[in-house]
Design an enzyme around this catalytic site. Structure first.
Site, mmCIF file in Angstrom:
data_model
loop_
_atom_site.group_PDB
_atom_site.id
_atom_site.type_symbol
_atom_site.label_atom_id
_atom_site.label_comp_id
_atom_site.label_asym_id
_atom_site.label_seq_id
_atom_site.Cartn_x
_atom_site.Cartn_y
_atom_site.Cartn_z
ATOM 1 N N GLU A 63 -10.927 -3.594 -11.985
ATOM 2 C CA GLU A 63 -10.501 -2.187 -12.770
ATOM 3 C C GLU A 63 -10.288 -3.063 -14.121
ATOM 4 O OE1 GLU A 63 -6.231 0.327 -12.752
ATOM 5 O OE2 GLU A 63 -6.672 -1.107 -11.307
ATOM 6 N N LEU A 113 -7.513 -3.081 -17.504
ATOM 7 C CA LEU A 113 -6.604 -3.286 -17.697
ATOM 8 C C LEU A 113 -6.532 -3.214 -19.237
ATOM 9 C CD1 LEU A 113 -4.646 -4.201 -14.667
ATOM 10 C CD2 LEU A 113 -5.527 -2.818 -15.486
ATOM 11 N N ASP A 130 0.168 -18.723 -8.954
ATOM 12 C CA ASP A 130 0.013 -19.402 -10.345
ATOM 13 C C ASP A 130 0.960 -18.597 -11.383
ATOM 14 O OD1 ASP A 130 -0.988 -20.865 -12.280
ATOM 15 O OD2 ASP A 130 -3.239 -20.154 -12.098
#
Length: 301
Positions: free
Chosen positions: A105, A107, A208
């Protein structure tokens, strides 16, 4: 296209989108435009415009970093399933020719509202409330471009030593980035960790969590990207937010209010950051050894 995508990647992405959107455009998905994103030091990636929508596409050589995107896709889905911090939806992870690719997706970056860091801290605490039976994960993945083993352990300290510190230290020693003195110092540290690190239930971690892997998207909500997911001690994620800057104090304050941290956590943050520091030694060289040595002096003196 603004930037050339390898033809194999174009074919793979088109086929993946065709499967996801079988109606397409008269039965065919058309790739229209690609704009390379800045800052990607491991994989080329960017904004892909198509006849069925806009997506984020990244790719690399499947033989150089085998299984990277399949593991990342699983990690993203695990995080997204918590319904806490926003995680981009995975459209497809696949291989085409000699390449592997990941379609996500897209963003659109947004401005951070006043409560951005408070919300991020609260929602990370909610994410960490997702627990597992063991420390680790049922598959290996990557930390940056380095392999990250996640062999399951019942003990957090054993996992941290054997699956985090030792592999990076061994890699550094084999590359002549670490000497025998440093190895012996770590061996001494291992014997002290049971008195330094508390045990908790295994929490689902981003793995991370530095400032480059959190962004404001969709009206400014906090969103996590590029994870190195596993089940571990929740302080690991928090420790890394202090390592390279970028997180406001309100973030940790909100987390601490949502889920109390045990006394002494700032010192434990230094211990947990030995792992990403060793990763940076292996990726970028000896300049990070001074920070490693500083932490070792704190706990071995």
């Amino acid at each position: 296209m603004t930037v050339n995508i390898p033809s194999d990647v174009q074919r793979g992405a088109t086929a993946a989108l065709q499967q996801a959107y079988p109606g397409g455009y008269a039965g065919n998905v058309v790739l229209k435009d690609f704009i390379l994103a800045g800052g990607g030091c491991i994989n080329p990636g960017g904004k892909l415009s198509t006849s069925v929508g806009t997506f984020f596409l990244k790719w690399n050589d499947a033989h150089t970093l085998p299984g990277m995107f399949a593991a990342e896709a699983k990690g993203l889905r695990l995080l997204r399933d918590t319904r806490t911090l926003y995680i981009p939806d995975v459209m497809a992870a696949g291989e085409s020719g000699s390449y592997q690719f990941l379609l996500l997706e897209y963003l659109e970056p947004a401005h951070r509202p006043k409560d951005y860091w408070e919300r991020a801290g609260q929602e990370l605490a909610q994410l960490h409330a997702t627990t597992g039976p063991s420390f680790g994960l049922d598959l290996a993945n990557y930390i940056g471009s380095l392999p990250q083993a996640n062999t399951l352990h019942d003990s957090w300290i054993e996992f941290f030593i054997r699956q985090r510190l030792q592999p990076q230290l061994t890699r550094a020693r084999q590359a002549s980035l670490a000497d025998t003195t440093l190895v012996k110092q770590f061996e001494t540290l291992y014997t002290r960790l049971p008195d330094l690190l508390p045990e908790e239930k295994p929490s689902l971690l981003h793995g991370d969590l530095w400032s480059g892997n959190i962004m404001a998207a969709q009206q400014g909500i906090p969103c996590l990207i590029d994870p190195a997911v596993y089940f571990g001690h929740r302080e690991v994620d928090l420790a890394m937010t202090t390592l390279f800057g970028g997180f406001e104090p309100a973030f940790l304050e909100a987390y601490h209010e949502a889920w109390l941290l045990l006394p002494g956590y700032p010192d434990r943050f230094n211990l947990y950051n030995l792992y990403p520091l060793l990763v940076h030694v292996n990726l970028f060289g000896k300049s990070y050894l001074s920070q490693v040595n500083s932490v070792l002096r704190q706990f071995l003196s």
